[in-house]
Write an enzyme that holds these catalytic residues in place. Sequence first.
Site, PDB file in Angstrom:
ATOM      1  N   ALA A 255       0.839  -1.192   0.000  1.00  0.00           N
ATOM      2  CA  ALA A 255       0.000   0.000   0.000  1.00  0.00           C
ATOM      3  C   ALA A 255       0.873   1.241   0.000  1.00  0.00           C
ATOM      4  CB  ALA A 255      -0.901   0.021   1.230  1.00  0.00           C
ATOM      5  N   MET A 256       0.233   2.390  -0.273  1.00  0.00           N
ATOM      6  CA  MET A 256       0.980   3.643  -0.429  1.00  0.00           C
ATOM      7  C   MET A 256       0.243   4.811   0.223  1.00  0.00           C
ATOM      8  SD  MET A 256       3.587   5.212  -1.607  1.00  0.00           S
ATOM      9  CE  MET A 256       3.796   6.977  -1.369  1.00  0.00           C
ATOM     10  N   GLU A 257       1.024   5.631   0.924  1.00  0.00           N
ATOM     11  CA  GLU A 257       0.469   6.658   1.805  1.00  0.00           C
ATOM     12  C   GLU A 257       0.207   8.007   1.150  1.00  0.00           C
ATOM     13  OE1 GLU A 257       3.681   5.457   1.887  1.00  0.00           O
ATOM     14  OE2 GLU A 257       5.103   7.013   2.467  1.00  0.00           O
ATOM     15  N   GLU A 291      -0.090   3.043   6.820  1.00  0.00           N
ATOM     16  CA  GLU A 291      -0.227   4.112   5.814  1.00  0.00           C
ATOM     17  C   GLU A 291      -0.859   5.349   6.435  1.00  0.00           C
ATOM     18  OE1 GLU A 291       1.600   3.410   3.511  1.00  0.00           O
ATOM     19  OE2 GLU A 291       1.531   1.230   3.501  1.00  0.00           O
ATOM     20  N   GLU A 313      10.122   5.142   7.123  1.00  0.00           N
ATOM     21  CA  GLU A 313       9.635   3.751   7.141  1.00  0.00           C
ATOM     22  C   GLU A 313       9.945   3.042   8.463  1.00  0.00           C
ATOM     23  OE1 GLU A 313       7.469   2.800   5.272  1.00  0.00           O
ATOM     24  OE2 GLU A 313       7.650   3.998   3.446  1.00  0.00           O
TER      25      GLU A 313
HETATM   26  N1  BES Z   1       5.684   3.891   1.234  1.00  0.00           N
HETATM   27  C1  BES Z   1       5.462   2.483   1.225  1.00  0.00           C
HETATM   28  C2  BES Z   1       5.043   1.950  -0.107  1.00  0.00           C
HETATM   29  C3  BES Z   1       6.104   1.897  -1.159  1.00  0.00           C
HETATM   30  C4  BES Z   1       7.166   1.074  -1.040  1.00  0.00           C
HETATM   31  C5  BES Z   1       6.052   2.648  -2.287  1.00  0.00           C
HETATM   32  C6  BES Z   1       8.127   1.008  -2.036  1.00  0.00           C
HETATM   33  C7  BES Z   1       7.008   2.601  -3.248  1.00  0.00           C
HETATM   34  C8  BES Z   1       8.056   1.770  -3.149  1.00  0.00           C
HETATM   35  C9  BES Z   1       4.404   2.077   2.244  1.00  0.00           C
HETATM   36  O1  BES Z   1       4.235   2.970   3.283  1.00  0.00           O
HETATM   37  C10 BES Z   1       4.846   0.793   2.852  1.00  0.00           C
HETATM   38  O2  BES Z   1       5.809   0.808   3.544  1.00  0.00           O
HETATM   39  N2  BES Z   1       4.162  -0.294   2.580  1.00  0.00           N
HETATM   40  C11 BES Z   1       4.534  -1.605   2.989  1.00  0.00           C
HETATM   41  C12 BES Z   1       3.648  -2.160   4.065  1.00  0.00           C
HETATM   42  C13 BES Z   1       3.924  -1.697   5.444  1.00  0.00           C
HETATM   43  C14 BES Z   1       2.895  -2.266   6.407  1.00  0.00           C
HETATM   44  C15 BES Z   1       5.297  -2.019   5.932  1.00  0.00           C
HETATM   45  C16 BES Z   1       4.379  -2.486   1.768  1.00  0.00           C
HETATM   46  O3  BES Z   1       3.822  -2.017   0.783  1.00  0.00           O
HETATM   47  O4  BES Z   1       4.837  -3.622   1.806  1.00  0.00           O
HETATM   48 ZN    ZN Z   2       5.630   2.780   4.832  1.00  0.00          ZN
END
Ligand code: BES
Ligand code: ZN
Length: 850
Positions: A255-257, A291, A313
């Site tokens: 997912a993406m924030e 997110e 992160e």
């Molecule tokens: N910002 C990330 C999504 C992302 C990751 C976008 C890499 C572009 C490239 C998001 O906040 C995230 O960390 N998502 C994780 C899940 C989270 C619960 C650790 C994911 O998508 O696995």
């Molecule tokens: Zn994240």
Amino acid sequence: MAKDTPQTFYLKDYTPFGYDVESVHLTFRLTPETTRILSRIRFAPKPDATDSTFFLHGEDLTLISARIDGQAVTPDLVEGGLKCEVPGTPFTWEAEVEINPAGNTALEGLYMSNRMYCTQCEAEGFRKITYYPDRPDVMSTFTVRIEGDEPVMLSNGNPMGQGEGWAEWHDPWPKPAYLFALVAGDLVNYAGAFTTRSGKEVELNIWVRPGDEGKCAFGMEALKKSMKWDEDVYGLEYDLDLFNIVAVDDFNMGAMENKGLNIFNSSCVLASPETSTDANFERIEAIIAHEYFHNWTGNRITCRDWFQLCLKEGLTVFRDAQFTADMRSEPVKRIDDVIALRARQFPEDGGPLAHPPRPEEFQEINNFYTATVYEKGAEVIGMLKRLVGDDNYYKALKLYFERHDGQACTIEDWLKVFEDATGRDLQQFKLWYSQAGTPRLKVSEDYADGTYTLTFEQSTPPTPGQPDKAPRVIPVAVGLLSPNGDEVRATEVLELTEAKQSFSFDGLAARPVPSILREFSAPVILQRETTNAERAFLLAHDTDPFNRWEAGNALAKETRVTMVLDGDAPDAAYLDALEKLVRDDDQDPAFRALVLTPPSQADIAQTLHERGFTPDPQKIYDAAETFAQTLAQQLETSLPRLYAATTADGAYVPDAEGAGKRALNGRILSLLTRLDGGDQAARQYAAADNMTQQYAALAALMKAEKGAAQSQAFFDQWQDDRLVMDKWFALQIACAAPEKTAATAAALTRHALFDMKNPNRFRAVMGALAGNHAGFHHASGEAYQLLADNLIALDTLNPQTTARMCAAFQTWKRYGTGRQSLIRAQLTRIANAPDLSRDTTEMVTRILDA
Ligand code: BES
Ligand code: ZN
């Protein structure tokens, strides 16, 4: 750029962009193959700029026209973007570009998924939408107009108006381009509302394809709980009138924030008891929280550059773990996280891909969304909190939000806040951010005249580019038990700062049993001579639940390692201890399920490797089978009663309590299936009214090779549900015997429902292949070849997902020479594939350089 001269980016080269971006206006004219984007951006030269080159990133864009202050200009199209002569005073840049969303299989930038337009801009995807300074330290307000005939057209922030064929949005919060989002399609909303503690009414929506409305209720509750929790625990409120979540089927990540418009892989938001397991529910709750929490840790305060990724992160993973611990069970969450850390981060830290939580160089930033940045990044914050104490932690966080709101920050800024709030010098602690590798902590002990002394020696093996490591600050939480099982010293945090250091406890009546590294207070590998009797003692008596589990886990590992190395039968004392625990109804079922879950075969391989042995995956598999069979026989008389006693009655509720019971019940069913030929599992399958129990029954049957009929029934029942079908694909490979794993996976890649372009489906098959340890490493090498074939094929479509999956090969050097040469051949074949992406090139090169 040619693939043999990839460009490397360095942290030390950071220079600010020479211009402020005062505002961004974007107009999207949506059509599947020829979308036009018009940008109008107000730039102002910075008076103190050290570099005033006007360079805008751009990739896969067709430039139609460009203007500065209304006058046509002809920019220089260069590698990765454009350069242009610009005035020395503020000016308006306008550009029109054309892109092809329907042809975008990389799922980065603006693409189409299931006839729906959506975007993914982190980390560097905005440059595939228009020419822009696509770097997180450039922040601006965005106004967006969407033109098209989609019924629903969304972007960040607040709606400013809409009519036939258009919609306009404005986001008042300055943000970097990676947080931009646009979604358009035939969508329906599941609505909710939240009142913030200062009384602001926030409209909430989960947008899904028609038909999925019934799978939104759980996610909506999770969102409201997250909003409340962040107010209660961190004092942080939501800052817009609207919060949208959209579910899309084709998504590289979870997912993406994006500001006010989070985009989710449908697997990480859609949930129903019939289609989702307890594990799915827990993950959905956590990722919605994650997110949402980024709204402050990531969006309001963002990263100066991508080297600082763990600033947002690591912190947000730490926060979502706190949330899950509060919503569910703190010890269970900690145990789950440590299992995941050892399974994903330790292999990374001990292999060719090792890097510090804040890397200092990269070729492709997408390759650095790693377990180290995320999970170790979160562990580092956990250590910091333990060192300064809870009150100081929240004091520092308060200062962080006051001081840095609206800024793009660094790890230095983050640590300075802790130094200023606590008066502590964090110079040495900072090594956790710059040194790679998992520290080894060797413990020895001494007892004389009522004084017990623990001596710790720390060392970290060399990692790529870092042959020598300095001693770090390591918080070691220790408690002492008396021989009769009472706690004689409550938990105390010892602060290691030197390579070798001793700590004494006096006034003891007898030699104590130490409980070291309680709650897993630091991400290290503890090395200590001990006995199985002492481990069994801790499993029975430790007051720290994590270490109680850890003692059982150590016993399980010792037993299995001995079985592999010496061909011994399973340790009888361990089997007895397990039996006692399983039957102890005073113990939390979730905890019992965890103790009954054997260490993974990959974990045994890693343990053998750490001790200097070459792991033989087939032997490890055989030991796992023998162990499970012996345990089932030992428990034979009690299994039916235990099964009955742990079978939940009443309606399915996806909460921690129900999930814990079902987890234990599932473990017992898998043991029972080894004895009853699958009768009970078949009955459970037939009666199940929820996916957790249906799936557990099917898994038990398939593992026993008794599930053909149920597998077909499962397919017939769920073939139209993409997410459930992912489970069906993965389970067949996960349950396959080692010699059948590759063939099973190969057959599934020829199935009509296998779809390379859908990352979830690709991962279901190839992830399960890599995750079946003995099957993946079968001596035939067929699985290596199958994975390589599929990675090469996927790379031309989706480099990001391909590159991430190359990590399946990262542990190759720990296996014997036969397997090493088979893997080397496949890695070399991938490396030499024509037109290999930058992403995959970087990964295979690093892995091969081991
Ligand atoms: N910002 C990330 C999504 C992302 C990751 C976008 C890499 C572009 C490239 C998001 O906040 C995230 O960390 N998502 C994780 C899940 C989270 C619960 C650790 C994911 O998508 O696995
Ligand atoms: Zn994240």
